[in-house]
Design a protein around this motif. Structure first.
Motif, PDB file in Angstrom:
ATOM      1  N   LYS A   4     -23.625  73.671 134.408  1.00 47.21           N
ATOM      2  CA  LYS A   4     -23.852  72.671 135.451  1.00 47.21           C
ATOM      3  C   LYS A   4     -25.068  71.813 135.130  1.00 47.21           C
ATOM      4  O   LYS A   4     -25.060  70.605 135.339  1.00 47.21           O
ATOM      5  N   ALA A   5     -26.121  72.458 134.615  1.00 47.51           N
ATOM      6  CA  ALA A   5     -27.327  71.712 134.262  1.00 47.51           C
ATOM      7  C   ALA A   5     -27.043  70.735 133.129  1.00 47.51           C
ATOM      8  O   ALA A   5     -27.491  69.578 133.152  1.00 47.51           O
ATOM      9  N   LEU A   6     -26.290  71.180 132.131  1.00 53.53           N
ATOM     10  CA  LEU A   6     -25.934  70.286 131.023  1.00 53.53           C
ATOM     11  C   LEU A   6     -25.064  69.138 131.508  1.00 53.53           C
ATOM     12  O   LEU A   6     -25.253  67.986 131.108  1.00 53.53           O
ATOM     13  N   ASP A   7     -24.099  69.453 132.376  1.00 55.65           N
ATOM     14  CA  ASP A   7     -23.223  68.411 132.926  1.00 55.65           C
ATOM     15  C   ASP A   7     -24.013  67.403 133.758  1.00 55.65           C
ATOM     16  O   ASP A   7     -23.642  66.236 133.846  1.00 55.65           O
ATOM     17  N   ALA A   8     -25.102  67.896 134.380  1.00 63.82           N
ATOM     18  CA  ALA A   8     -25.934  67.013 135.196  1.00 63.82           C
ATOM     19  C   ALA A   8     -26.902  66.185 134.351  1.00 63.82           C
ATOM     20  O   ALA A   8     -27.651  65.373 134.876  1.00 63.82           O
ATOM     21  N   GLY A   9     -26.899  66.414 133.031  1.00 57.96           N
ATOM     22  CA  GLY A   9     -27.718  65.594 132.158  1.00 57.96           C
ATOM     23  C   GLY A   9     -29.020  66.230 131.681  1.00 57.96           C
ATOM     24  O   GLY A   9     -29.870  65.544 131.127  1.00 57.96           O
TER      25      GLY A   9
END
Length: 111
Positions: A6-11
């Protein structure tokens, strides 16, 4: 892993995430080592306890002649607890003078 995704997807930057993870893992390891190095509970043998009591002198006489109000305050401060077992005619004695004290620390600045 779901939180990392989720953190990676959030940038979030993967390098920053790795550094945060490594720092948290290092903190955990230090904390586990500190816990492992804490002393274990000490249990006295009957002989050690008898020797210790003998070294203190005649406490029985001192307690028998003490003011009941003072004894009440002393036992309360020590958090003295006695539990009698009639089947084997023994008494468990527990003293916990620090039982009501708690070390408090703020987590992330407190609330």
């Amino acid at each position: 892993m779901a939180r990392v995704r989720k953190a990676l997807d959030a940038g979030w930057d993967p390098v920053e995430l790795r550094e945060q993870y490594n720092a948290a893992a290092a903190e955990k390891q230090v904390a586990e080592q500190a816990l492992a190095s804490l002393p274990t509970q000490v249990t006295l043998t009957k002989a050690q306890l008898e020797l210790w009591i003998d070294e203190l002198g005649d406490l029985g006489a001192a307690l028998n002649s003490a003011n009941p109000e003072e004894l009440n305050r002393l036992y309360g401060a020590l958090r003295l607890s006695l539990r009698y077992h009639h089947a084997n005619q023994t008494v468990d004695v527990e003293v916990d003078p620090m039982g009501d004290r708690v070390d408090k620390a703020c987590v992330r600045g407190g609330t």
